[in-house]
Design a protein around this motif. Structure first.
Motif, PDB file in Angstrom:
ATOM      1  N   MET A  24      52.584  35.637  48.994  1.00 56.03           N
ATOM      2  CA  MET A  24      52.473  34.308  48.413  1.00 56.03           C
ATOM      3  C   MET A  24      51.041  34.022  47.994  1.00 56.03           C
ATOM      4  O   MET A  24      50.115  34.249  48.752  1.00 56.03           O
ATOM      5  N   ASN A  25      50.871  33.549  46.765  1.00 53.03           N
ATOM      6  CA  ASN A  25      49.538  33.190  46.292  1.00 53.03           C
ATOM      7  C   ASN A  25      49.429  31.681  46.195  1.00 53.03           C
ATOM      8  O   ASN A  25      50.170  31.054  45.445  1.00 53.03           O
ATOM      9  N   PRO A  26      48.459  31.086  46.905  1.00 52.44           N
ATOM     10  CA  PRO A  26      48.261  29.649  46.714  1.00 52.44           C
ATOM     11  C   PRO A  26      47.770  29.411  45.292  1.00 52.44           C
ATOM     12  O   PRO A  26      47.109  30.265  44.715  1.00 52.44           O
ATOM     13  N   THR A  27      48.113  28.282  44.724  1.00 54.72           N
ATOM     14  CA  THR A  27      47.625  28.006  43.373  1.00 54.72           C
ATOM     15  C   THR A  27      46.615  26.866  43.437  1.00 54.72           C
ATOM     16  O   THR A  27      46.750  25.943  44.242  1.00 54.72           O
ATOM     17  N   TYR A  28      45.627  26.972  42.594  1.00 56.03           N
ATOM     18  CA  TYR A  28      44.567  25.964  42.532  1.00 56.03           C
ATOM     19  C   TYR A  28      44.519  25.412  41.130  1.00 56.03           C
ATOM     20  O   TYR A  28      44.881  26.091  40.176  1.00 56.03           O
ATOM     21  N   ASN A  29      44.024  24.200  41.025  1.00 59.80           N
ATOM     22  CA  ASN A  29      43.824  23.620  39.705  1.00 59.80           C
ATOM     23  C   ASN A  29      42.336  23.330  39.515  1.00 59.80           C
ATOM     24  O   ASN A  29      41.814  22.363  40.057  1.00 59.80           O
ATOM     25  N   PHE A  30      41.676  24.216  38.775  1.00 62.34           N
ATOM     26  CA  PHE A  30      40.251  24.036  38.502  1.00 62.34           C
ATOM     27  C   PHE A  30      40.019  23.626  37.040  1.00 62.34           C
ATOM     28  O   PHE A  30      38.973  23.900  36.476  1.00 62.34           O
ATOM     29  N   ARG A  31      41.038  22.997  36.465  1.00 62.28           N
ATOM     30  CA  ARG A  31      40.895  22.552  35.082  1.00 62.28           C
ATOM     31  C   ARG A  31      39.705  21.592  34.951  1.00 62.28           C
ATOM     32  O   ARG A  31      39.404  20.855  35.892  1.00 62.28           O
ATOM     33  N   ASP A  32      38.997  21.673  33.857  1.00 69.54           N
ATOM     34  CA  ASP A  32      37.794  20.856  33.585  1.00 69.54           C
ATOM     35  C   ASP A  32      36.619  21.234  34.485  1.00 69.54           C
ATOM     36  O   ASP A  32      35.635  20.508  34.546  1.00 69.54           O
ATOM     37  N   GLN A  33      36.734  22.348  35.203  1.00 73.29           N
ATOM     38  CA  GLN A  33      35.606  22.790  36.026  1.00 73.29           C
ATOM     39  C   GLN A  33      35.067  24.116  35.488  1.00 73.29           C
ATOM     40  O   GLN A  33      35.774  24.868  34.813  1.00 73.29           O
ATOM     41  N   VAL A  34      33.824  24.379  35.844  1.00 72.28           N
ATOM     42  CA  VAL A  34      33.123  25.547  35.307  1.00 72.28           C
ATOM     43  C   VAL A  34      32.667  26.445  36.451  1.00 72.28           C
ATOM     44  O   VAL A  34      32.043  25.968  37.413  1.00 72.28           O
ATOM     45  N   ALA A  35      33.013  27.720  36.347  1.00 68.50           N
ATOM     46  CA  ALA A  35      32.648  28.695  37.393  1.00 68.50           C
ATOM     47  C   ALA A  35      31.742  29.767  36.795  1.00 68.50           C
ATOM     48  O   ALA A  35      31.969  30.233  35.678  1.00 68.50           O
ATOM     49  N   LEU A  36      30.733  30.145  37.555  1.00 71.81           N
ATOM     50  CA  LEU A  36      29.833  31.246  37.174  1.00 71.81           C
ATOM     51  C   LEU A  36      29.983  32.363  38.200  1.00 71.81           C
ATOM     52  O   LEU A  36      29.887  32.112  39.410  1.00 71.81           O
ATOM     53  N   ILE A  37      30.253  33.576  37.704  1.00 75.35           N
ATOM     54  CA  ILE A  37      30.433  34.720  38.602  1.00 75.35           C
ATOM     55  C   ILE A  37      29.432  35.798  38.204  1.00 75.35           C
ATOM     56  O   ILE A  37      29.416  36.214  37.034  1.00 75.35           O
ATOM     57  N   THR A  38      28.644  36.282  39.144  1.00 72.81           N
ATOM     58  CA  THR A  38      27.766  37.424  38.835  1.00 72.81           C
ATOM     59  C   THR A  38      28.452  38.709  39.296  1.00 72.81           C
ATOM     60  O   THR A  38      29.254  38.705  40.229  1.00 72.81           O
ATOM     61  N   GLY A  39      28.109  39.789  38.611  1.00 69.56           N
ATOM     62  CA  GLY A  39      28.797  41.054  38.897  1.00 69.56           C
ATOM     63  C   GLY A  39      30.246  40.970  38.458  1.00 69.56           C
ATOM     64  O   GLY A  39      31.131  41.597  39.048  1.00 69.56           O
ATOM     65  N   ALA A  40      30.484  40.210  37.377  1.00 72.45           N
ATOM     66  CA  ALA A  40      31.863  39.914  36.940  1.00 72.45           C
ATOM     67  C   ALA A  40      32.475  41.028  36.107  1.00 72.45           C
ATOM     68  O   ALA A  40      33.623  40.926  35.692  1.00 72.45           O
ATOM     69  N   GLY A  41      31.732  42.094  35.880  1.00 67.33           N
ATOM     70  CA  GLY A  41      32.258  43.171  35.049  1.00 67.33           C
ATOM     71  C   GLY A  41      33.112  44.162  35.807  1.00 67.33           C
ATOM     72  O   GLY A  41      33.741  45.043  35.201  1.00 67.33           O
ATOM     73  N   SER A  42      33.167  44.035  37.139  1.00 66.55           N
ATOM     74  CA  SER A  42      33.836  45.074  37.935  1.00 66.55           C
ATOM     75  C   SER A  42      34.282  44.500  39.278  1.00 66.55           C
ATOM     76  O   SER A  42      33.806  43.446  39.709  1.00 66.55           O
ATOM     77  N   GLY A  43      35.183  45.219  39.910  1.00 67.63           N
ATOM     78  CA  GLY A  43      35.510  44.976  41.318  1.00 67.63           C
ATOM     79  C   GLY A  43      35.871  43.552  41.671  1.00 67.63           C
ATOM     80  O   GLY A  43      36.658  42.889  40.987  1.00 67.63           O
ATOM     81  N   MET A  44      35.293  43.058  42.754  1.00 71.46           N
ATOM     82  CA  MET A  44      35.692  41.736  43.245  1.00 71.46           C
ATOM     83  C   MET A  44      35.174  40.602  42.366  1.00 71.46           C
ATOM     84  O   MET A  44      35.794  39.536  42.296  1.00 71.46           O
ATOM     85  N   GLY A  45      34.067  40.826  41.654  1.00 71.75           N
ATOM     86  CA  GLY A  45      33.582  39.807  40.712  1.00 71.75           C
ATOM     87  C   GLY A  45      34.565  39.634  39.567  1.00 71.75           C
ATOM     88  O   GLY A  45      34.877  38.510  39.170  1.00 71.75           O
ATOM     89  N   LEU A  46      35.067  40.739  39.058  1.00 70.38           N
ATOM     90  CA  LEU A  46      36.048  40.690  37.972  1.00 70.38           C
ATOM     91  C   LEU A  46      37.332  40.007  38.440  1.00 70.38           C
ATOM     92  O   LEU A  46      37.877  39.127  37.760  1.00 70.38           O
ATOM     93  N   ALA A  47      37.804  40.387  39.625  1.00 72.31           N
ATOM     94  CA  ALA A  47      39.039  39.775  40.155  1.00 72.31           C
ATOM     95  C   ALA A  47      38.853  38.275  40.359  1.00 72.31           C
ATOM     96  O   ALA A  47      39.777  37.479  40.117  1.00 72.31           O
ATOM     97  N   THR A  48      37.663  37.870  40.778  1.00 73.35           N
ATOM     98  CA  THR A  48      37.406  36.442  41.020  1.00 73.35           C
ATOM     99  C   THR A  48      37.312  35.685  39.695  1.00 73.35           C
ATOM    100  O   THR A  48      37.820  34.561  39.571  1.00 73.35           O
ATOM    101  N   ALA A  49      36.691  36.312  38.700  1.00 74.80           N
ATOM    102  CA  ALA A  49      36.627  35.670  37.376  1.00 74.80           C
ATOM    103  C   ALA A  49      38.043  35.471  36.831  1.00 74.80           C
ATOM    104  O   ALA A  49      38.375  34.403  36.291  1.00 74.80           O
TER     105      ALA A  49
END
Ligand code: NAD
Length: 255
Positions: free
Chosen positions: A1-26
């Protein structure tokens, strides 16, 4: 089961977003409706990641950023705010490994390198993100530590030092910003199957069977399981969680 979130109208910055856990988080932030700034030193990887998300209907930009360079970090945060008008969430995740070494023999160069990215990088990111969040009076930051920020390991003194440092930065800044509407926490991943770990299995830096044997759940983690913890820490569900160093490690540090 995956909880769902609503981050509409919000802005997230992820570093290391090209790979691995950064990519999955982005990906997870984008799927939860956030506008996402994917930052990475690997230009091709981060551009491809952002393009793939935008083709899927998400709202992201790619920024080439070296977290070891404070000027580059400052420009990344500026770009995020110029593009999307605010910054609500950040996952300071970019990090590197260095070769195993006897503590008596390790080269200064490796100590400097791992601290420049893993510790000074988080310091610089947090500093510039906080300037924006301080002005807004709101935000949530998650810094990437490791099980290596909670316990030692023979041969890995410098990497672990950089990850212990991340927890010190996290807790101290968290105390300063707790009354100011900004929550700061850290995640401490166990062994997660990402390109970093796959490379370590391949070059003999990490023994796969031994790593499995010392993980109580008897399996490795997935990048999505880190993303899931990061989204929760950034969500209203974690509204009273401040200065935590959350192990997401299949039980490793509970032993
Ligand atoms: P990964 O190598 O798959 O991804 C790391 C990303 O960071 C890459 O895209 C890389 O280009 C980027 N990066 C490296 N140096 C950078 C820099 N100077 N500036 C900007 N970006 C940079 O690794 P991963 O396994 O996803 O690791 C992510 C984080 O998690 C790291 O901080 C790592 O130390 C930490 N971690 C990983 C594990 C694990 O088992 N995979 C466990 C504990 C902690």
């Amino acid at each position: 089961m995956n909880p769902t979130y609503n981050f509409r109208d919000q802005v997230a910055l992820i570093t290391g977003a090209g790979s691995g856990m950064g990519l999955a988080t982005a990906q997870a932030f984008a799927e939860a409706g956030a506008a996402v700034v994917l930052a990475d030193v690997d230009e091709a990887a981060v551009r491809a990641a952002s393009e793939a998300l935008n083709e899927g209907g998400h709202n992201t930009i790619a920024v080439v950023c070296d977290v070891a360079d404070e000027t580059s970090v400052a420009a990344t945060v500026e770009r995020a705010v110029a593009e999307f008008g605010r910054l609500d969430m950040a996952f300071n995740n970019a990090g590197i490994q260095i070769p195993l070494s006897d503590a008596a023999d390790e080269e200064l160069e490796y100590f400097e390198k791992v601290h420049a990215v893993n510790l000074r990088g988080v310091w610089a990111c947090m500093k510039h993100e906080l300037r924006q969040m301080r002005a807004q009076g709101s935000g949530a930051i998650v810094n990437c530590s490791s099980l290596g920020g909670l316990v030692g390991a023979a041969g890995r003194a410098s990497y672990h030092s950089s990850k212990f440092g991340v927890i010190g930065l996290t807790q101290s800044a968290a105390l300063q910003y707790a009354p100011r509407g900004v929550r700061i926490n850290a995640v401490c991943p166990g062994t997660i199957v990402t390109p970093m770990v796959t490379a370590m299995f391949g070059n003999g830096e990490l023994d796969r069977e031994r790593a499995l044997a010392i993980t109580p759940m008897g399996r490795f983690g997935k990048p999505e399981e880190i993303a899931s913890a990061v989204l929760w820490l950034c969500s209203p569900g974690a509204s009273f969680v401040v200065g935590a160093a959350l192990p997401v490690d299949g039980g490793y540090v509970a032993q």
